[in-house]
Every structure is written in structure tokens, then in C-alpha cells.
Design a protein around this motif. Sequence first.
Motif, short mmCIF file in Angstrom:
data_model
loop_
_atom_site.label_atom_id
_atom_site.label_comp_id
_atom_site.label_asym_id
_atom_site.label_seq_id
_atom_site.Cartn_x
_atom_site.Cartn_y
_atom_site.Cartn_z
N ASN A 20 -6.38 3.38 -4.99
CA ASN A 20 -6.35 4.11 -3.73
C ASN A 20 -7.78 4.57 -3.45
O ASN A 20 -8.27 5.53 -4.04
CB ASN A 20 -5.41 5.32 -3.84
CG ASN A 20 -5.29 6.08 -2.54
OD1 ASN A 20 -6.06 5.87 -1.60
ND2 ASN A 20 -4.32 6.98 -2.48
N HIS A 55 5.42 6.33 2.60
CA HIS A 55 5.91 6.26 1.23
C HIS A 55 5.79 4.83 0.69
O HIS A 55 5.86 3.86 1.44
CB HIS A 55 7.38 6.71 1.16
CG HIS A 55 7.53 8.19 0.99
ND1 HIS A 55 7.06 9.09 1.91
CD2 HIS A 55 8.07 8.92 -0.03
CE1 HIS A 55 7.32 10.33 1.50
NE2 HIS A 55 7.92 10.25 0.33
N LEU A 56 5.59 4.75 -0.61
CA LEU A 56 5.52 3.48 -1.30
C LEU A 56 6.73 3.34 -2.19
O LEU A 56 7.14 4.31 -2.85
CB LEU A 56 4.25 3.40 -2.15
CG LEU A 56 2.92 3.61 -1.43
CD1 LEU A 56 1.78 3.63 -2.45
CD2 LEU A 56 2.68 2.53 -0.38
N VAL A 110 2.21 -2.06 -1.51
CA VAL A 110 1.16 -1.26 -0.87
C VAL A 110 0.52 -1.98 0.31
O VAL A 110 -0.49 -1.52 0.85
CB VAL A 110 0.07 -0.88 -1.90
CG1 VAL A 110 0.67 -0.15 -3.08
CG2 VAL A 110 -0.70 -2.12 -2.38
N TYR A 143 -0.05 8.38 -10.57
CA TYR A 143 0.04 9.09 -9.30
C TYR A 143 0.01 10.59 -9.54
O TYR A 143 0.10 11.07 -10.68
CB TYR A 143 1.31 8.68 -8.55
CG TYR A 143 2.60 8.92 -9.30
CD1 TYR A 143 3.40 10.02 -9.04
CD2 TYR A 143 3.02 8.02 -10.30
CE1 TYR A 143 4.58 10.24 -9.74
CE2 TYR A 143 4.19 8.22 -11.00
CZ TYR A 143 4.98 9.33 -10.72
OH TYR A 143 6.13 9.56 -11.43
N CYS A 192 -0.69 -0.18 3.46
CA CYS A 192 -1.71 0.87 3.31
C CYS A 192 -3.07 0.23 3.09
O CYS A 192 -3.37 -0.23 1.97
CB CYS A 192 -1.35 1.79 2.13
SG CYS A 192 0.23 2.61 2.31
N ALA A 201 2.27 7.68 -0.21
CA ALA A 201 1.13 6.78 -0.36
C ALA A 201 -0.12 7.52 -0.80
O ALA A 201 -0.90 7.00 -1.61
CB ALA A 201 0.88 6.03 0.94
N ASP A 202 -0.33 8.72 -0.28
CA ASP A 202 -1.54 9.45 -0.64
C ASP A 202 -1.48 10.05 -2.03
O ASP A 202 -2.48 10.59 -2.52
CB ASP A 202 -1.85 10.54 0.39
CG ASP A 202 -0.69 11.53 0.56
OD1 ASP A 202 0.32 11.38 -0.16
OD2 ASP A 202 -0.80 12.43 1.41
N ILE A 220 -5.38 1.15 0.04
CA ILE A 220 -5.01 0.79 -1.34
C ILE A 220 -5.26 -0.71 -1.49
O ILE A 220 -4.61 -1.52 -0.83
CB ILE A 220 -3.55 1.12 -1.64
CG1 ILE A 220 -3.28 2.61 -1.41
CG2 ILE A 220 -3.20 0.74 -3.08
CD1 ILE A 220 -1.82 3.00 -1.56
#
Length: 309
Positions: free
Chosen positions: A264, A194-195, A248, A226, A251, A209-210, A254
Motif C-alpha cells: 500500500n 473494502h478488500l 486489490v 494490516y 485500489c 483498503a486503507d 496498492i
Amino acid sequence: MINKLLTLLHTPYPVLVKRWKAVVIPSFIVFIILFLLQPFGISMMESHKFWVLLGYGIVSSMALSVFVYMLPATFPRYYDEQHWTLGKELLGTLGACMLIAIGNWFYTAWWFGGNLLSWRGFLISVIWVGILAPFPIAFFLMWNRNLQLARNLKEATEMNFILSKKISLRKEKREAEAEEEDDVCCPVTEKPAHLVFSGGTKEMLEIPADALLYVEAEGNYVRIIYRVENKIQQRLLRATMKQAEEAVAACPFIVRCHRAFLVNVSTVVKVDGNSQGYRLRLDGCKDEVPVSRAYSKEVKTLIEGTLEG
């Protein structure tokens, strides 16, 4: 008006792809134009005309070499590719033209026996450079732009070929995973990362995140785009791009792709090339995300190398 002009001058400009051509081609054009117009009393010469004109071409190539080779080697930080702008390009072009005018002034005085202290000779040289310079400059600017465009289009085509294979592999993998889940009574699903985006206020946004597509800077705010249940959402938060980058940082897919954008990379489905760089098309998103020259290598590497799964 002044602000728009300053913004234009600070826009990125493609650097030279083939530097030696930036010396040879304009000098050759100068030689051809001089051969046709024959200024500086050359039309009255009965002998050595070709060699005199060739001398002007050599003088032009020497002056251009100063700005194409010598100065970039002496001041590499100023001429850094990632920070090259339209304003720097125009300033360098004007400097090269002035150096050519000075070189022609000396060359004319040496060949025809003129007085180097005469400002009239220098003024004539400047006027002739002002008349002749637009032709090679316009030609070279168009040539360099088209060369950059061709290179970026080629790289975009290569990335799109790789993307098409990655997307097909992902689709097959999802289908295989779905079949495996059907055979298991209670499948265990891994919780996605999670962000958490927050700034100088109590407002915050937490998303998987995805689910993130991209982040865009807007003054003192960032706009976060998003996906939620296959619907595109956006949220405006009071935060800086630095704070968004920190959110981010865990990740690797990103990344910063422009001074005003994070993207992303795993959501990229197509890449379009232009003379300035690339534009990314994201899965299910109508907007295109720009990739500036400073970040193009990193984005290209991620698209070609980290989308294997």
C-alpha cells in the motif's frame, strides 16, 4: 547446496549504467597490466611495443562490444533489464573472456607469425586471459555496483523529500477536517473501500483498503499485514499472489513491488536505497518491504505523483 546455488544465480543483478565504460575501462586495465607483465614474447621486442600492447587493448574492446552492444541489440528479450540475473551476468562475463582469448590468439598469430592451427597458442592465450581477467572484472563489478547504489540512494533521497511534504500536508488536512467535524452536529463520513481476500478454501479476510500495509507470498499462501485500531495484525491465507492482486485491483495505491510483495504505497513513510533497488518503510510497521528493479519505476511514480492528497 545446489538449490541455494540456483537461487543465487537467479537473483536480480544490476545492469550496466554506462555501457561505454564497460568497454573502455576493462580494455584500458588490460593494456596497463600487459604493459607491466609483457607476455606473449612482448618483453623481447625492441620496437613497436606500445602499438602491440594497444592492439591487445583494441581486441579486448572489440570483444566486449559484442556482449555490451551487439548481442543486447540482437536479443533484446534475453538482455531485458527487468529479467537480468547474476547467472546471466556470469555467463556473459565468461563468454566475453573466451572471445577475448580467441581474439588475442588471432592477433598474436598475425603479429608474430604464429600458426593458427596450433592449440598451444590458443591454450597460452586462454591461460593469460584467465590470469588477467579477474582484475578488470573485479574492478568493474565493484564500480557498477557502487554506481547503482549511488543512483538508487539519490532517487531514495528525492522520494523521501517528497514524502516528508506529503505527510505534512496530510497531517494539516486531517487537523482541518477534525476542526470542521467539531462544528457539525452529525458529520457524514464516507465509507472506505473494502478488500476481500480469499483463496481455494472457505477462509477469507475483509478489511478496509486503507488498513492494508502489505501482502507477502509464502509458498501456496499469502501473508496479509494490516492495521486494526493502530495495532499491526497479520493473517495467513491459502491463496496465490494473482488472487491477491485481483482483490486489490480496484485500489490504484496498492501495487506489486516485488515478485513476492504487494504494498500500500499510501502508507510509505521512508525509502531506503541499495544496489538492487529500494526498501520501503511503512507507517507503524517495523518490517521493510523490498522493491525489485522490475517495479521500481511504477512505485517511484506513485510515491512522487499520487500522494498529493
